[in-house]
Motif scaffolding. Structure first.
Motif, mmCIF file in Angstrom:
data_model
loop_
_atom_site.group_PDB
_atom_site.id
_atom_site.type_symbol
_atom_site.label_atom_id
_atom_site.label_comp_id
_atom_site.label_asym_id
_atom_site.label_seq_id
_atom_site.Cartn_x
_atom_site.Cartn_y
_atom_site.Cartn_z
ATOM 1 N N THR A 222 54.863 41.475 41.245
ATOM 2 C CA THR A 222 56.154 41.629 41.908
ATOM 3 C C THR A 222 56.129 41.158 43.354
ATOM 4 N N ASP A 223 55.007 41.309 44.010
ATOM 5 C CA ASP A 223 54.894 40.976 45.428
ATOM 6 C C ASP A 223 54.803 39.462 45.600
ATOM 7 N N SER A 224 55.939 38.833 45.909
ATOM 8 C CA SER A 224 55.979 37.371 45.996
ATOM 9 C C SER A 224 55.168 36.828 47.166
ATOM 10 N N GLN A 225 54.878 37.659 48.152
ATOM 11 C CA GLN A 225 54.034 37.221 49.261
ATOM 12 C C GLN A 225 52.564 37.189 48.857
ATOM 13 N N ARG A 226 52.190 38.078 47.947
ATOM 14 C CA ARG A 226 50.795 38.210 47.549
ATOM 15 C C ARG A 226 50.415 37.297 46.386
ATOM 16 N N LEU A 227 51.357 37.042 45.494
ATOM 17 C CA LEU A 227 51.061 36.326 44.257
ATOM 18 C C LEU A 227 50.438 34.940 44.466
ATOM 19 N N PRO A 228 50.932 34.125 45.411
ATOM 20 C CA PRO A 228 50.288 32.812 45.581
ATOM 21 C C PRO A 228 48.808 32.901 45.993
ATOM 22 N N HIS A 229 48.434 34.010 46.603
ATOM 23 C CA HIS A 229 47.055 34.190 47.048
ATOM 24 C C HIS A 229 46.232 35.009 46.061
ATOM 25 N N ALA A 230 46.820 35.328 44.918
ATOM 26 C CA ALA A 230 46.193 36.234 43.957
ATOM 27 C C ALA A 230 44.771 35.843 43.553
ATOM 28 N N PRO A 231 44.488 34.553 43.283
ATOM 29 C CA PRO A 231 43.118 34.228 42.871
ATOM 30 C C PRO A 231 42.070 34.555 43.935
ATOM 31 N N HIS A 232 42.511 34.579 45.198
ATOM 32 C CA HIS A 232 41.580 34.826 46.295
ATOM 33 C C HIS A 232 41.739 36.219 46.885
ATOM 34 N N ASP A 233 42.636 37.001 46.321
ATOM 35 C CA ASP A 233 42.995 38.281 46.941
ATOM 36 C C ASP A 233 42.620 39.476 46.070
ATOM 37 N N GLY A 234 41.575 39.346 45.285
ATOM 38 C CA GLY A 234 41.121 40.465 44.473
ATOM 39 C C GLY A 234 41.979 40.761 43.266
ATOM 40 N N ALA A 235 42.707 39.779 42.779
ATOM 41 C CA ALA A 235 43.581 40.001 41.625
ATOM 42 C C ALA A 235 42.799 40.132 40.324
ATOM 43 N N ARG A 236 41.644 39.502 40.248
ATOM 44 C CA ARG A 236 40.876 39.503 38.999
ATOM 45 C C ARG A 236 40.541 40.913 38.519
ATOM 46 N N PRO A 237 40.080 41.814 39.395
ATOM 47 C CA PRO A 237 39.804 43.176 38.914
ATOM 48 C C PRO A 237 41.048 43.888 38.394
ATOM 49 N N ILE A 238 42.192 43.626 39.013
ATOM 50 C CA ILE A 238 43.444 44.241 38.546
ATOM 51 C C ILE A 238 43.753 43.737 37.139
ATOM 52 N N TRP A 239 43.633 42.427 36.954
ATOM 53 C CA TRP A 239 43.898 41.829 35.643
ATOM 54 C C TRP A 239 42.913 42.353 34.602
ATOM 55 N N ASP A 240 41.632 42.386 34.956
ATOM 56 C CA ASP A 240 40.605 42.840 34.008
ATOM 57 C C ASP A 240 40.797 44.303 33.627
ATOM 58 N N ASP A 241 41.164 45.147 34.592
ATOM 59 C CA ASP A 241 41.423 46.563 34.289
ATOM 60 C C ASP A 241 42.613 46.716 33.356
#
Length: 92
Positions: free
Chosen positions: A37-56
């Motif tokens: 939902t956070d459009s400011q964060r999403l473009p940086h997701a691969p570098h912003d710790g998104a992987r653990p969120i996705w994996d969980d």
């Protein structure tokens, strides 16, 4: 199941359910929703710790369940943004 006042409630005391498991799954849904939902964060997701969120989230919602969850989040986000834009154009 109905409580003493006749209200329906979820019985969390059954042996095959774990309150901790439900809490973790819901926390993962909230984190994934926030990420998507956070459009400011999403473009940086691969570098912003998104992987653990996705994996969980994938651990609690395997395969097609995760796909449905993501599509639901995307649909709700699209609806919310459409309603916000409608209000902006009607107010202006």
């Amino acid at each position: 199941m109905a409580d003493d006042g006749g209200q329906l409630s979820l019985n969390m005391n059954t042996h095959w359910r774990s309150r901790d498991a439900y809490k973790a799954a819901y926390m993962n849904v909230f984190a994934l929703t926030d990420l998507l939902t956070d459009s400011q964060r999403l473009p940086h997701a691969p570098h912003d710790g998104a992987r653990p969120i996705w994996d969980d989230a994938a651990a609690h919602f395997p395969g097609e369940e995760l796909t449905r969850l993501v599509l639901t989040i995307v649909a709700i986000n699209a609806w919310n943004r459409a309603m916000i834009s409608q209000e902006v154009f009607e107010a202006g």
